[in-house]
Design a protein around this motif. Structure first.
Motif: not given
Ligand SMILES: Nc1ncnc2c1ncn2[C@@H]1O[C@H](COP(=O)(O)OP(=O)(O)OP(=O)(O)O)[C@@H](O)[C@H]1O
Length: 606
Positions: A582-588, A597-606
């Protein structure tokens, strides 16, 4: 009952029975005893019965004599002669004739007259409390009572809505004083009561209202609606024992029966007026000056405007095209100390580069081919006010230097001139570009950026404004409905859904234009999605599966977040994902909003 013999200036004589506790005498026809004597004041005197004696009191500056001596107040004795101007009044404590102060009005008639007046005022009046006070004052007059209470039963509780005495004043602390057994009896039996001699009445002499209000005589009648008691009118007399009789009760009963309907209507109207006011407030709370919208992002914008408006600080407004940057700039101007000065807007992107300098700073005659006369520029025109530099990101580098200098030196020089002219203005700039990116690319000067961007206001795109899209849609529908005299009243449910779904690349300008067009062309009361040209294919364009999945996921997380009032931990739990998702979603989202540009994806599956 005493008598007053009235002798007018023309020698005419008439007898008036003093039936009221207070009888007014004067030139005005509104008096209980009007006299055609031009020398009399509008109201010359009052005769007041205190339960034992009659007393005359001169009204304000009236020149009154009693038995030849000037008096302002006098307890009357048999045979006393009162004189004011050319009018003489003789007092006789014995009753003489049946002529009353208002010979044409019996109590019932008077009661009805009062009700008619009340009902006429009902529609125009806005203050229910005052209206009820006036109703009670009139009733005291009709029944010659000293005190009157209008009590409503609300949710089983008594509430005193009017408590008046004969001097037309409010009786304080009325609730405690009247809540007693007499009212309880009337409510229970739904029948009126008269207690003629309360002090000697075995049943009622101990009643709290009789004791508290020192009453000698009491009347109480129910206010009924559809067979139910919704209140009572309670009248008391503290001076003249046995003043209330069956006749007075009859007048009160007639009055109460009619008043029931009117009081109900008054309460209903008052409720509607209040509701209307609340609705109006709700609508206006969705508005800040000319800006419509009440969502969290717009409230943050209003807060910022509020903070900077009164200062002279430069403001940089950024946001996609049509998000309302100019409206914000105007609002800042309108709320500033420069509001009485000019607001001058320049669209830096729309003026050819060769003309821009002269447009901004002016030129002298002959400065270039075609400069046939000296002209001032937008900077000079904005002197004392606000200069709005729209599309500042489109400004050529060479001119950026000149603008920076003008702002630093608070002076401008016309093209072809050498003398700088002082200018006093505030600058609000706007851009739909990400200026930080332009700086990196070398197309925007960093020093000018910091000069303009003392305070930044970021306007969210319409697709991120949630319910505000519908609020704005309804606002434009009303606005253009009125302007074009169209018969549209609202949107169909599917139009509302379409408005929420559509991405609005042109933002509020696009929404405004679509609604305006629909209003002009609509021939039905409700505007549909088709009227807005929101066809299914533009609502849901076919996307590659990966992108569609991402879009759905984004929208779905947003919806759950909204449902959970922004609580990220609960949202993560509900969706069965790690809170970091959720935090990454909000950062995006934030990066998207800033055009980064979107923050780098840590590759974690939701
Ligand atoms: N919050 C709002 N409430 C009501 N009307 C709005 C609002 N925001 C924008 N508008 C209306 O939308 C239209 C576009 O607004 P405006 O010109 O201020 O946008 P802009 O961001 O300056 O656009 P551009 O970048 O294209 O210059 C105008 O008609 C304006 O009145």
């Amino acid at each position: 009952m005493a008598t007053l013999i009235v002798k007018g200036p023309d020698g005419s004589e008439r007898e008036v029975a003093l039936v009221k506790r207070i009888t007014s005498v004067g030139r005005d026809v509104e008096n209980d005893v009007p006299v055609a004597d031009p020398g009399l004041p509008a109201t010359a005197l009052h005769i007041h019965f205190d339960g034992r004696d009659y007393n005359a009191a001169a009204h304000e500056r009236a020149d009154m004599t009693v038995n030849g001596k000037r008096r302002t107040a006098w307890r009357l004795a048999p045979g006393d002669r009162i004189r004011v101007a050319a009018t003489e009044l003789f007092f006789d404590p014995a009753p003489r004739s049946v002529v009353t102060a208002r010979p044409q009005s019996g109590q019932r008639l008077l009661a009805l007259e009062t009700l008619v007046r009340f009902s006429e005022r009902l529609l125009g009046a806005t203050d229910l409390a005052r209206l009820l006070d006036e109703l009670m004052d009139a009733l005291l007059e009709v029944t010659q009572a000293d005190k009157g209470f209008l009590i409503l039963l609300e949710d089983g509780e008594m509430s005193v809505r009017a408590a008046r005495n004969v001097a037309r004043e409010t009786i304080e602390g009325a609730v405690d004083r009247v809540s007693d057994s007499i009212i309880a009896r009337v409510v229970q039996t739904r029948r009126p009561i008269v207690v003629a001699d309360a002090l000697h009445d075995r049943e009622w002499s101990g009643s709290s209202s009789v004791v508290n209000l020192k009453l000698c005589s009491v009347m109480c009648a129910p206010l009924m609606q559809k067979g139910d008691v919704f209140g009572v009118i309670y009248l008391g007399n503290d001076n003249v024992v046995s003043l209330f009789d069956e006749k007075a009760l009859e007048a009160l009963t007639v009055f109460a029966a009619q008043a029931s309907l009117l009081v109900q209507n008054a309460i209903l109207l008052d409720g509607l007026r209040r509701e209307n006011l609340t609705l109006k407030e709700a609508v206006s709370s969705k508005q800040y000056g000319d800006l419509i919208g009440a969502g969290a992002s717009m409230r943050e914008v209003y807060r910022r405007i509020e903070k900077v408006a009164a200062t002279d600080i430069s403001v940089l407004v950024s946001g996609e095209t049509g998000t309302g940057k100019e409206v914000v700039a105007r609002e800042i101007h309108r709320r500033s100390g420069r509001a009485n000065g000019p607001f001058v807007a320049v669209n830096c992107g729309a003026i050819p580069e060769s003309l821009l300098e002269s447009e901004l700073f002016g030129h002298v005659k002959g400065a270039f081919t075609g400069a046939v006369a000296t002209r001032m520029g937008k900077f000079q025109a904005a002197h004392g006010g606000t200069l709005f530099l729209d599309e500042i990101g489109d400004m050529p580098l060479a001119l950026q230097v000149k603008i920076l200098r003008a702002l630093q030196e608070r002076a401008v020089t016309k093209v072809g001139d050498t003398r700088p002219e002082p200018v006093d203005l505030r600058v609000v700039a706007a851009t739909n570009r990400v200026l930080e990116e332009e700086i990196k690319k070398g197309t925007f000067r960093e020093d000018l950026y910091y000069r303009l961007n003392v305070v930044a206001i970021q306007l969210p795109p319409l697709r991120d404004r949630g319910e505000d899209t519908l609020v704005l849609g309804k606002y434009f529908l009303q606005k253009y409905g009125k302007e074009f005299g169209a018969k549209v009243r609202g949107f169909t449910p599917s139009a509302l859904v379409a408005m929420r779904k559509y991405a609005w690349p042109g933002n509020i300008r696009e929404l405004e234009n679509r609604v305006k067009k629909a209003v002009v062309l609509a021939d039905r009361a409700l505007v549909s999605a088709e009227d807005l040209d929101l066809r299914p294919e533009i609502l849901e364009p076919i996307l590659p599966l990966a992108q569609a999945k991402e879009e759905f996921q984004k929208r779905y997380i947003n919806e759950v977040l909204e449902r959970n009032a922004g609580n990220r931990t609960k949202t993560a739990k509900d969706l069965g994902v790690d809170p970091r998702t959720i935090f990454r979603h909000l950062e995006k989202l934030e990066a998207e909003r800033r055009g980064q540009p979107p923050p780098p994806d840590e590759g974690e599956a939701p």
